[in-house]
Scaffold this motif. Structure first.
Motif, short mmCIF file in Angstrom:
data_model
loop_
_atom_site.label_atom_id
_atom_site.label_comp_id
_atom_site.label_asym_id
_atom_site.label_seq_id
_atom_site.Cartn_x
_atom_site.Cartn_y
_atom_site.Cartn_z
N LEU A 196 0.57 -1.31 -0.45
CA LEU A 196 0.03 -0.42 0.21
C LEU A 196 1.22 1.24 -0.29
CD1 LEU A 196 -2.78 -0.77 2.04
CD2 LEU A 196 -2.90 -1.22 0.21
N ARG A 197 2.19 1.03 0.99
CA ARG A 197 2.62 2.71 0.40
C ARG A 197 3.61 3.01 -0.46
NH1 ARG A 197 4.60 0.92 6.45
NH2 ARG A 197 6.01 0.01 5.33
N SER A 198 3.99 1.54 -1.29
CA SER A 198 4.90 1.51 -1.78
C SER A 198 4.22 1.55 -3.95
CB SER A 198 5.75 0.80 -2.63
OG SER A 198 5.51 -0.44 -2.19
N THR A 199 2.88 1.82 -3.37
CA THR A 199 1.85 1.43 -4.90
C THR A 199 1.26 2.97 -5.26
OG1 THR A 199 1.90 -0.89 -4.01
CG2 THR A 199 0.79 -0.32 -6.16
N PRO A 200 1.09 3.13 -6.29
CA PRO A 200 0.00 4.20 -6.59
C PRO A 200 -1.52 4.56 -6.58
CG PRO A 200 1.46 3.65 -8.94
CD PRO A 200 1.97 3.12 -7.68
N GLU B 69 -14.25 3.73 10.48
CA GLU B 69 -14.96 4.21 11.08
C GLU B 69 -15.64 5.63 9.77
OE1 GLU B 69 -16.96 5.30 13.23
OE2 GLU B 69 -18.24 7.45 13.14
N TYR B 70 -14.43 5.25 8.63
CA TYR B 70 -14.46 6.56 7.17
C TYR B 70 -14.60 5.32 6.52
CZ TYR B 70 -12.74 9.71 10.16
OH TYR B 70 -11.94 10.77 11.13
N TRP B 71 -14.53 3.80 6.57
CA TRP B 71 -14.39 3.18 5.51
C TRP B 71 -15.63 3.11 4.77
CZ3 TRP B 71 -10.75 0.04 4.08
CH2 TRP B 71 -10.92 -1.01 2.88
N HIS B 72 -16.61 3.34 5.57
CA HIS B 72 -17.78 3.02 4.94
C HIS B 72 -19.27 3.96 4.25
CE1 HIS B 72 -18.42 -1.49 6.62
NE2 HIS B 72 -17.16 -0.60 7.67
N ALA B 73 -17.67 5.01 4.16
CA ALA B 73 -18.49 6.25 3.48
C ALA B 73 -17.78 6.75 2.74
CB ALA B 73 -17.85 8.11 4.63
N LEU B 74 -17.45 5.78 1.93
CA LEU B 74 -16.25 5.78 0.91
C LEU B 74 -16.48 4.48 -0.06
CD1 LEU B 74 -12.90 7.10 1.91
CD2 LEU B 74 -14.63 8.66 0.94
N ALA B 75 -16.11 4.48 -1.30
CA ALA B 75 -16.59 3.28 -2.11
C ALA B 75 -15.05 3.11 -2.86
CB ALA B 75 -17.01 3.75 -3.48
N PRO B 76 -14.81 2.31 -3.47
CA PRO B 76 -13.16 2.03 -3.69
C PRO B 76 -13.19 2.38 -5.40
CG PRO B 76 -14.45 -0.50 -3.80
CD PRO B 76 -15.34 1.36 -3.53
N PRO B 77 -11.51 3.30 -5.58
CA PRO B 77 -10.51 2.37 -5.03
C PRO B 77 -10.18 3.57 -3.76
CG PRO B 77 -10.02 4.12 -7.12
CD PRO B 77 -12.18 4.58 -6.76
N TYR B 78 -11.04 4.29 -2.53
CA TYR B 78 -10.98 4.79 -1.59
C TYR B 78 -9.56 5.76 -1.45
CZ TYR B 78 -12.80 0.75 -0.25
OH TYR B 78 -13.91 -0.34 -0.39
N ALA B 79 -10.17 7.20 -2.42
CA ALA B 79 -8.70 8.08 -2.52
C ALA B 79 -8.92 8.94 -1.91
CB ALA B 79 -9.26 9.00 -4.02
N ASP B 80 -10.27 9.63 -1.19
CA ASP B 80 -10.16 10.24 -0.63
C ASP B 80 -9.33 9.93 1.13
OD1 ASP B 80 -11.61 12.03 -1.67
OD2 ASP B 80 -13.42 11.36 -0.72
N LEU B 81 -9.79 8.17 1.33
CA LEU B 81 -8.64 7.78 2.35
C LEU B 81 -7.76 7.47 2.29
CD1 LEU B 81 -10.31 5.40 5.03
CD2 LEU B 81 -9.70 3.85 2.92
N PHE B 82 -6.82 7.77 1.32
CA PHE B 82 -5.79 7.33 1.34
C PHE B 82 -5.30 9.09 0.91
CE2 PHE B 82 -6.07 3.50 -1.04
CZ PHE B 82 -5.28 2.33 -0.79
N ALA B 83 -6.22 9.40 0.38
CA ALA B 83 -5.37 10.97 1.10
C ALA B 83 -5.15 11.73 1.85
CB ALA B 83 -6.30 12.35 -0.11
N TRP B 84 -6.57 11.17 3.14
CA TRP B 84 -6.55 11.59 4.39
C TRP B 84 -5.02 11.06 5.25
CZ3 TRP B 84 -8.01 6.71 7.38
CH2 TRP B 84 -7.92 7.44 9.12
#
Lengths: 334, 531
Positions: free
Chosen positions: B28-32, B169-184
């Motif tokens: 997850l850290r090394s993949t864009p 908590e945030y997981w279910h607010a988002l859908a794949p590919p979870y751009a906002d989750l990674f941004a956060w």
């Protein structure tokens, strides 16, 4: 017609050469045995007379501590058995001393492959195609999913795992006869010249290979090593020792296994293997089918392994074939 | 795709939990983006492609390989995706570039039932066997690499040093590919906004009580109802019903969709009323009755009338803009009790607290509970906050779970009465060592129920086709079929060669899919001996 070859009969415990009253790789003690190679499921002790290559006889002597009744036949040499059966031993490319047995009688020729492979192996001469009437072939990896990769890529995987974890060691499970020595010889060929450490059960067979001219480089026993000496080392043991108490003396080993079965993930997982190395001394599906085409027999008899699929392939290619129900051949560890 | 395939294979072969966490975190850290987001979705089984199903994949394969050879191979390998990845003919031309994960996902998403037969081969042709395996696993939605969604989320939290509770908590607010989750998590952007949306919040779960004795000054007892644990959420004018896994099940229970009209997140048990149950009109019916309502795409009026659903409330998480989860249980309970009069009584009731002075009394209360809908007791720490997942010492469930073990069918005998002529009495065994190393099966028990009549017919056929020996009325099978056997307890016994005897064994599932050598060993069963 099967009846054309009435002089050779598959029985549950081996292939009976009737006019010579000889058995090929019998699973029980008989008066006269023709043995293809030294693996325990083919070469059993206690026969009255054993015909095999000098290498195979040496392996059997090491295992059974007896040379009684041994009759050596070199590759290419033909001997005549009673009942006017001519027998020739031809390289099978499986392990040191392994041979196909070519039988000729009454103008008919039968080839029994024993176990074989078509890939190059620095420890034994390559398989030779012998045209014949009946081809009795093994089918250990007789499913189209089996396609052994080039050994170079598997050796590279092993060397990379070692280089990536120099504080650990890589423990490779490999059949004590054949696979272990081929693996070591291939490691040497790939430029790995460090000491390779052995489980005690490997030692005598490796010495025997060296006596027969197969150089294996510097080998030492794990029992003589300190834990620190084993860091960054490659250790070879029989598959049965992989998850054994024995391996506790090793520094955090990466468990590898060299076997054709490693092609299938669940097989590797079942044996708790972290680094599967698809290295086999048997023919894969492509080699099995290509060999039948090259030998081009009038019929193929298929034994020990996944007979059903190879039988199906023969049917699909309009080749006459039958499956033999021989007992006692297992190659779980290849 | 190659990097993802390498991750999948490494996960297959890595045994330790920490090793798996490390592998996923590194990836997850090394993949864009968005590759890593799609990969995360695949690992948490959050991907589904309607057109790419096992059926068409099998058909594609059988256009390329003889069906008999395919069946024999599938049989040996034990997994369709892996079999196809190995059998797929190597493409003629080299130089095809393997797709990225996001390109593959994009192509898979746009496949239709018609185009899949043309487009999936193109995709498979661009990959090596390992890549084909990973692609097919991703496409069919069952990775089976020995990791749970929770483990993947934990790895995500580890990778970016955030708390796993926040991720949940945030997981279910988002859908794949979870751009906002990674941004956060990776770049420190603001967390996703969760207010005013009817989102699922992770459930608080309980540990089995085992042998613990609790002080009722610290713990309160509640009934554990045998329905479906649900979360009822109302926000932004919309009501949703979520199952324990966070699936939206509102569609199956439309009567609940207008039952709540104030902003809240409530935790409870979904039950149906069955007037014929327990004598008390309108009481909760057994789980069997509830099953009539499950998995239906459309719900008929008859269904709604015969088995009306309601939610028996356990807890309140959010109420009118206030997050109550950090409050102790007894305060939340007070808020919930105060809320009850504002809720429609035909759709909600309150799960009562079970009164007992001493812990010892609870066993008797539990045993005397006659209600079909009671599964056992819950014990909740009076001062416990509402936290996601299972936290030691806060909540316990006290039900008599059956024990489970995988056994191999060894012998079968014909039954009597309704089952005469059917082979319906089964003796099964476990391995006495490594089955790949020559171990043997030893009988551990016998069972003659737990399967349906349809399954009985299949089992009977199976026994007849797999007989290797006969001893009078007893048939010995080829020992290739695995039963998941449920039982109440297991004891030392001299009666069986295995030295063990099960109490109340029954066939819990027939594992047609499981190879016999994967069944359990005697040691696994012996470890369950309690006396």
């Amino acid at each position: 017609m099967i009846a054309d070859f009435a002089w050779i009969r598959p029985e549950p415990h081996g292939i009976h050469v009737v006019p010579a009253d000889c058995w090929i790789d019998p699973s029980q003690a008989v008066a006269n045995a023709l043995v293809t190679h030294g693996h325990a499921d083919h070469a059993r002790g206690g026969h009255g007379r054993t015909v095999a290559t000098p290498e195979t006889l040496a392996i059997m002597e090491l295992r059974y501590q007896t040379r009684e009744g041994a009759l050596p036949v070199r590759y290419g040499e033909t001997i005549r058995l009673p009942g006017e059966v001519d027998v020739t031993y031809v390289p099978a490319g499986h392990v040191l001393g392994s041979a196909q047995i070519v039988l000729e009688h009454a103008g008919e020729r039968v080839v029994v492959t024993g176990d074989y492979k078509r890939r190059p192996d620095p420890t034994c001469p390559p398989f030779e195609v012998v045209p014949c009437d009946v081809f009795i072939t093994e089918a250990t990896f007789g499913l189209p999913v089996f396609c052994h990769p080039p050994i170079e890529t598997e050796i590279a995987k092993l060397l990379k795992a070692r280089a990536d974890h120099l504080d650990r060691c890589v423990l490779v499970g490999a059949y004590a006869l054949g696979k272990a020595q081929r693996l070591i010889a291939e490691l040497r060929r790939a430029g790995h010249h460090d000491v390779i450490w052995l489980h005690g059960a490997m030692e005598r067979m490796c010495r025997l290979y060296e006596e027969w001219g197969v150089g294996l480089g510097e080998l030492r026993l794990v029992t003589d090593a300190t834990k620190d000496e084993l860091r960054g080392a490659i250790v070879v043991c029989p598959p049965s020792a992989l998850n054994d108490r024995w391996s506790r003396r090793l520094p955090d080993p990466i468990t590898a296994m060299a076997s054709g079965w490693m092609r299938v993930r669940q097989r590797a997982r079942q044996r708790n293997v972290e680094l599967p190395l698809v290295i086999s001394d048997h023919a894969d599906w492509g080699e099995l089918t290509r060999t039948i085409e090259e030998v081009n027999p009038s019929e193929s008899w298929i034994t020990h392994g996944r007979e059903e699929a190879l039988l199906r392939w023969c049917q699909l290619h309009q080749r006459r074939a039958r499956a033999l129900a021989l007992v006692g051949y297992e190659d779980e560890d290849d | 795709m190659e990097k993802f395939a390498a991750l999948v294979d490494a996960l297959v072969y890595t045994r330790s939990r920490n090793g798996k966490l490390q592998l996923i975190a590194d990836y997850l850290r090394s993949t864009p983006d968005p590759d890593r987001g799609w990969a995360l979705a695949a690992l948490t089984e959050g991907l589904s492609f309607p057109a790419v199903k096992p059926g068409p994949i099998r058909n594609l394969m059988m256009e390329r390989v003889d069906p008999v050879l395919f069946a024999l191979s599938r049989d040996f390998v034990g997994d369709t995706a892996e079999t196809v990845s190995l059998l797929w003919p190597a493409p003629d031309t080299d130089g095809k570039t393997p797709p990225t994960v996001s390109e593959a996902v994009d192509l898979l998403r746009h496949m239709t039932r018609n185009s899949v037969m043309r487009e999936l081969p193109d995709l498979l042709d661009r990959l090596h066997p390992e890549g084909r395996y990973a692609l097919l696993k991703l496409a069919t939605g069952a990775m089976r690499v020995g990791i749970s969604a929770r483990l993947a989320k934990t790895a995500f939290a580890q990778a970016f040093e955030v708390s796993v509770e926040d991720v949940e908590e945030y997981w279910h607010a988002l859908a794949p590919p979870y751009a906002d989750l990674f941004a956060w998590a990776a770049e420190g952007a603001d967390p996703p906004d969760t207010s005013d949306r009817p989102l699922f919040r992770p459930f608080m779960l309980a540990h089995p009580l085992e042998d613990t004795v609790l002080d009722l000054d610290d713990y309160v007892a509640e009934w554990k109802w045998d329905g479906i644990r649900v979360q009822v959420v109302h926000a932004g004018g919309e009501t949703r019903l979520y199952s324990r896994t966070g699936d939206d099940v509102t569609g199956s229970f439309p009567e609940m969709s207008d039952a709540l009209d104030l902003p809240a997140v409530l935790d409870g048990e979904l039950l149906v009323r069955g007037a014929h149950q327990g004598g008390e009109a309108g009481g909760a019916a057994s789980f069997n009755a509830l099953q009539q309502r499950l998995g239906r795409k459309t719900v008929s009026k008859t269904m709604l009338a015969e088995f009306p659903a309601f939610v028996r409330l356990y807890d309140v998480l959010l109420l009118e803009g206030e997050d109550l989860r950090d409050l102790p249980w007894h305060e939340r309970r007070g808020r919930l009790e105060a809320l009850m009069p504002r809720l429609p009584s035909n759709r909600f009731d309150l799960s009562p607290v079970v009164d007992a002075d001493h812990f010892g009394d609870l066993a008797e209360i539990r045993a005397s509970a006659r209600d079909d809908a009671i599964e056992g007791l819950m014990l909740k720490r009076r001062d416990s906050p509402y936290v996601a997942g299972r936290r030691t010492g806060l909540w316990y469930k006290w039900k008599r779970d059956p024990l489970l073990v995988d056994c191999v069918l060894m012998y079968a005998q014909r039954g009597s009465g309704k089952r005469s002529s059917f082979y319906s009495d089964y003796t099964f065994g476990c391995w006495d060592g490594d089955p790949d190393g020559g171990a043997e099966l030893l009988p551990v028990g016998k069972a003659y129920f737990g399967f349906t009549d349809e399954e009985l017919r299949e089992l009977d056929r199976y026994v007849r086709n797999h007989t290797v020996n006969r001893f009078g009325p007893v048939r010995e099978t080829d020992k290739s079929l695995v039963f998941e056997v449920a039982f109440d307890s297991v004891h030392e016994s001299k009666r069986h060669k295995s030295g063990l005897a099960m109490r109340f064994p029954r066939i819990s599932r027939i594992r047609w899919d499981k190879p016999a050598h994967e069944a359990d060993r005697i040691e696994a069963l012996r470890a369950l001996v309690r006396d």
